[in-house]
Design an enzyme around this catalytic site. Structure first.
Site, mmCIF file in Angstrom:
data_model
loop_
_atom_site.group_PDB
_atom_site.id
_atom_site.type_symbol
_atom_site.label_atom_id
_atom_site.label_comp_id
_atom_site.label_asym_id
_atom_site.label_seq_id
_atom_site.Cartn_x
_atom_site.Cartn_y
_atom_site.Cartn_z
ATOM 1 N N CYS A 26 0.812 -1.223 0.000
ATOM 2 C CA CYS A 26 0.000 0.000 0.000
ATOM 3 C C CYS A 26 0.845 1.273 0.000
ATOM 4 O O CYS A 26 0.315 2.370 -0.163
ATOM 5 C CB CYS A 26 -0.953 0.010 1.187
ATOM 6 S SG CYS A 26 -2.199 -1.283 1.076
ATOM 7 N N HIS A 72 -12.214 7.503 -10.851
ATOM 8 C CA HIS A 72 -11.041 7.601 -11.722
ATOM 9 C C HIS A 72 -10.180 8.819 -11.378
ATOM 10 O O HIS A 72 -9.682 9.511 -12.261
ATOM 11 C CB HIS A 72 -11.449 7.591 -13.196
ATOM 12 C CG HIS A 72 -11.857 6.233 -13.646
ATOM 13 N ND1 HIS A 72 -13.111 5.721 -13.396
ATOM 14 C CD2 HIS A 72 -11.161 5.260 -14.278
ATOM 15 C CE1 HIS A 72 -13.179 4.492 -13.882
ATOM 16 N NE2 HIS A 72 -12.014 4.180 -14.409
ATOM 17 N N GLU A 110 -12.342 -1.564 0.062
ATOM 18 C CA GLU A 110 -11.320 -1.557 -0.980
ATOM 19 C C GLU A 110 -11.205 -2.920 -1.648
ATOM 20 O O GLU A 110 -10.725 -3.020 -2.762
ATOM 21 C CB GLU A 110 -9.958 -1.182 -0.387
ATOM 22 C CG GLU A 110 -9.900 0.215 0.136
ATOM 23 C CD GLU A 110 -8.562 0.550 0.763
ATOM 24 O OE1 GLU A 110 -8.248 1.749 0.834
ATOM 25 O OE2 GLU A 110 -7.824 -0.361 1.176
#
Length: 120
Positions: A26, A72, A110
């Site tokens: 991450c 996006h 996520e």
């Protein structure tokens, strides 16, 4: 006692989490196909005249906002806090509560197996 309704929304975005060891996945630039669940609540006497906490159709505005603000995008450039799922859930909650006073919780996923939640 109260009634709750919830609805899921989706967006895709990238982020990077600072403060992690460089070997942590991450810490690198990466992306997710996020799921955001809004939970709205009303007391047992707080339903509207039709018997709704809120009409699901009223949440179309939230969907449009989510698409324009987060879809996006690179979250490090958009969210004014460290873009962990926990902080994203609070960030969304704080922006939604004025439009949806019944907002009780925001959940952010996520991955299909992980969720973070910010709750009133």
């Amino acid at each position: 006692m109260y009634f709750c309704i919830s609805k899921d929304f989706h967006f895709s975005a990238s982020h990077r989490l600072d403060g992690l060891d460089a070997s942590h996945p991450c810490a690198r630039l990466h992306g997710h196909n996020y799921v955001v669940a809004l939970e709205l609540a009303a007391g047992s006497n707080g339903l509207d005249g039709v018997g709704f906490v809120r009409d699901y159709g009223d949440l179309a505005e939230f969907s449009q906002w989510l698409d324009s603000e987060l879809d996006h995008r690179h979250l490090n450039d958009v969210v004014d806090t460290h873009p962990s799922a926990e902080n994203i859930s609070r960030w969304i909650f704080e922006r939604g509560i004025s439009r949806y006073p019944e907002l009780h919780a925001v959940r952010v996923s996520e991955t299909p197996k992980t969720w973070a939640e910010y709750r009133k």
